[in-house]
Design a protein around this motif. Structure first.
Motif, PDB file in Angstrom:
ATOM      1  N   UNK A 136       0.844  -1.201   0.000  1.00 39.68           N
ATOM      2  CA  UNK A 136       0.000   0.000   0.000  1.00 39.68           C
ATOM      3  C   UNK A 136       0.874   1.244   0.000  1.00 39.68           C
ATOM      4  N   UNK A 137       0.351   2.346  -0.571  1.00 39.27           N
ATOM      5  CA  UNK A 137       1.018   3.640  -0.431  1.00 39.27           C
ATOM      6  C   UNK A 137       0.050   4.611   0.221  1.00 39.27           C
ATOM      7  N   UNK A 138       0.617   5.498   1.025  1.00 42.79           N
ATOM      8  CA  UNK A 138      -0.189   6.489   1.726  1.00 42.79           C
ATOM      9  C   UNK A 138      -0.418   7.695   0.824  1.00 42.79           C
ATOM     10  N   UNK A 139      -1.669   7.898   0.461  1.00 38.52           N
ATOM     11  CA  UNK A 139      -2.087   9.025  -0.359  1.00 38.52           C
ATOM     12  C   UNK A 139      -3.282   9.680   0.301  1.00 38.52           C
ATOM     13  N   UNK A 140      -3.505  10.925  -0.050  1.00 36.60           N
ATOM     14  CA  UNK A 140      -4.722  11.609   0.372  1.00 36.60           C
ATOM     15  C   UNK A 140      -5.051  12.661  -0.669  1.00 36.60           C
ATOM     16  N   UNK A 141      -6.321  13.052  -0.774  1.00 32.69           N
ATOM     17  CA  UNK A 141      -6.664  14.103  -1.723  1.00 32.69           C
ATOM     18  C   UNK A 141      -5.871  15.379  -1.420  1.00 32.69           C
ATOM     19  N   UNK A 142      -5.390  16.032  -2.451  1.00 34.16           N
ATOM     20  CA  UNK A 142      -4.650  17.277  -2.269  1.00 34.16           C
ATOM     21  C   UNK A 142      -5.609  18.424  -1.985  1.00 34.16           C
ATOM     22  N   UNK A 143      -5.099  19.474  -1.376  1.00 33.50           N
ATOM     23  CA  UNK A 143      -5.886  20.687  -1.141  1.00 33.50           C
ATOM     24  C   UNK A 143      -5.649  21.664  -2.295  1.00 33.50           C
ATOM     25  N   UNK A 144      -6.474  22.681  -2.382  1.00 28.64           N
ATOM     26  CA  UNK A 144      -6.302  23.707  -3.414  1.00 28.64           C
ATOM     27  C   UNK A 144      -4.931  24.370  -3.296  1.00 28.64           C
ATOM     28  N   UNK A 145      -4.514  24.672  -2.083  1.00 33.10           N
ATOM     29  CA  UNK A 145      -3.216  25.309  -1.867  1.00 33.10           C
ATOM     30  C   UNK A 145      -2.075  24.394  -2.305  1.00 33.10           C
ATOM     31  N   UNK A 146      -2.168  23.101  -1.985  1.00 33.08           N
ATOM     32  CA  UNK A 146      -1.136  22.147  -2.406  1.00 33.08           C
ATOM     33  C   UNK A 146      -1.062  22.058  -3.923  1.00 33.08           C
ATOM     34  N   UNK A 147      -2.200  22.108  -4.606  1.00 32.61           N
ATOM     35  CA  UNK A 147      -2.223  22.047  -6.063  1.00 32.61           C
ATOM     36  C   UNK A 147      -1.364  23.160  -6.661  1.00 32.61           C
ATOM     37  N   UNK A 148      -1.409  24.322  -6.034  1.00 32.41           N
ATOM     38  CA  UNK A 148      -0.672  25.479  -6.529  1.00 32.41           C
ATOM     39  C   UNK A 148       0.806  25.419  -6.149  1.00 32.41           C
ATOM     40  N   UNK A 149       1.117  24.919  -4.953  1.00 32.59           N
ATOM     41  CA  UNK A 149       2.474  25.055  -4.429  1.00 32.59           C
ATOM     42  C   UNK A 149       3.368  23.827  -4.574  1.00 32.59           C
ATOM     43  N   UNK A 150       2.803  22.632  -4.701  1.00 35.41           N
ATOM     44  CA  UNK A 150       3.631  21.422  -4.726  1.00 35.41           C
ATOM     45  C   UNK A 150       3.978  20.999  -6.153  1.00 35.41           C
ATOM     46  N   UNK A 151       5.124  20.326  -6.326  1.00 36.81           N
ATOM     47  CA  UNK A 151       5.451  19.771  -7.650  1.00 36.81           C
ATOM     48  C   UNK A 151       4.436  18.707  -8.055  1.00 36.81           C
ATOM     49  N   UNK A 152       4.185  18.599  -9.364  1.00 32.47           N
ATOM     50  CA  UNK A 152       3.276  17.596  -9.915  1.00 32.47           C
ATOM     51  C   UNK A 152       4.108  16.509 -10.588  1.00 32.47           C
ATOM     52  N   UNK A 153       3.778  15.251 -10.284  1.00 33.51           N
ATOM     53  CA  UNK A 153       4.502  14.101 -10.820  1.00 33.51           C
ATOM     54  C   UNK A 153       3.487  13.172 -11.485  1.00 33.51           C
ATOM     55  N   UNK A 154       3.660  12.919 -12.772  1.00 26.92           N
ATOM     56  CA  UNK A 154       2.728  12.070 -13.514  1.00 26.92           C
ATOM     57  C   UNK A 154       3.075  10.602 -13.296  1.00 26.92           C
ATOM     58  N   UNK A 155       2.101   9.846 -12.795  1.00 23.40           N
ATOM     59  CA  UNK A 155       2.312   8.434 -12.473  1.00 23.40           C
ATOM     60  C   UNK A 155       1.861   7.491 -13.586  1.00 23.40           C
ATOM     61  N   UNK A 156       0.856   7.868 -14.349  1.00 17.63           N
ATOM     62  CA  UNK A 156       0.365   7.036 -15.452  1.00 17.63           C
ATOM     63  C   UNK A 156       0.139   7.921 -16.670  1.00 17.63           C
ATOM     64  N   UNK A 157       0.317   7.331 -17.836  1.00 18.62           N
ATOM     65  CA  UNK A 157       0.214   8.101 -19.079  1.00 18.62           C
ATOM     66  C   UNK A 157      -1.224   8.510 -19.366  1.00 18.62           C
ATOM     67  N   UNK A 158      -1.359   9.637 -20.069  1.00 18.96           N
ATOM     68  CA  UNK A 158      -2.683  10.118 -20.435  1.00 18.96           C
ATOM     69  C   UNK A 158      -3.026   9.692 -21.863  1.00 18.96           C
ATOM     70  N   UNK A 159      -2.946   8.387 -22.075  1.00 17.72           N
ATOM     71  CA  UNK A 159      -3.365   7.750 -23.320  1.00 17.72           C
ATOM     72  C   UNK A 159      -4.322   6.637 -22.923  1.00 17.72           C
ATOM     73  N   UNK A 160      -5.268   6.323 -23.773  1.00 18.51           N
ATOM     74  CA  UNK A 160      -6.208   5.245 -23.454  1.00 18.51           C
ATOM     75  C   UNK A 160      -5.422   4.013 -23.002  1.00 18.51           C
ATOM     76  N   UNK A 161      -5.711   3.538 -21.799  1.00 20.15           N
ATOM     77  CA  UNK A 161      -4.980   2.416 -21.214  1.00 20.15           C
ATOM     78  C   UNK A 161      -5.448   1.116 -21.856  1.00 20.15           C
ATOM     79  N   UNK A 162      -4.504   0.374 -22.418  1.00 14.45           N
ATOM     80  CA  UNK A 162      -4.794  -0.899 -23.067  1.00 14.45           C
ATOM     81  C   UNK A 162      -3.845  -1.963 -22.518  1.00 14.45           C
ATOM     82  N   UNK A 163      -4.221  -2.637 -21.443  1.00 10.09           N
ATOM     83  CA  UNK A 163      -3.324  -3.615 -20.819  1.00 10.09           C
ATOM     84  C   UNK A 163      -2.992  -4.795 -21.725  1.00 10.09           C
TER      85      UNK A 163
END
Length: 170
Positions: A136-163
């Motif tokens: 498991x990984x510890x995650x929680x919904x981000x806040x509006x302030x965090x959205x503005x101030x924290x770095x963004x890291x893309x974990x999965x591609x934004x292409x239709x997922x085809x396993x």
């Protein structure tokens, strides 16, 4: 643009512990209540998921979600594209879908020689915890302030997922 902005940052409890499952047996990912909707796929796409004993959940919308996570460099916003929207319980992250975006998934416990962590292409390390033998990984919904101030890291591609692109040829 975030499509479901809360009225204030207190909507998300920054001290609450969520526990997202990293599942090597899942062929797709499901967004639970530990992720925050950023946007739905347009044009709208849905999928049907099937689990144990042929239990089926039809017509789940596909979208992009985010969460705050702790790394060795501090907190970041993780971006998860192509996730099915469930909203109940915690999220399930397909190890295959993460690896498809060059995320190094080591879901082996320390006691078995693993690092029990995810490592992004940018070098961020996200620790995994084991509960009842599951990563498991510890995650929680981000806040509006965090959205503005924290770095963004893309974990999965934004292409239709085809396993099935990883299916064996035999």
């Amino acid at each position: 643009m975030i499509t479901n902005e809360p009225s204030d940052d207190n909507k998300y409890d920054q001290d609450r512990n969520y526990s997202s499952l990293v599942d090597r047996g899942a062929n797709g990912s499901i967004a639970g209540n530990d992720l925050r909707l950023i946007t739905h796929e347009y044009p709208e796409r849905t999928i049907t998921i099937q689990g144990i004993d042929n239990h089926t959940v039809p017509d789940l919308r596909i979208g992009t979600y985010g969460a705050a996570a702790r790394t060795q460099y501090g907190n970041v916003i993780l971006i998860f594209n192509q996730y099915a929207q469930d909203g109940h319980g915690n999220s399930i992250h397909s190890a295959l879908q993460l690896e498809d975006n060059d995320i190094k998934v080591d879901d082996r416990p320390l006691t078995l020689g693993g690092t029990q962590s995810l490592v992004t292409a940018e070098g961020y390390t996200i620790p995994l915890n084991f509960n009842n033998g599951l990563a498991h990984m510890n995650l929680r919904p981000f806040t509006n302030d965090e959205w503005i101030t924290l770095p963004h890291v893309t974990m999965t591609r934004n292409l239709a997922w085809t396993p099935h692109q990883y299916d064996s040829s035999n």
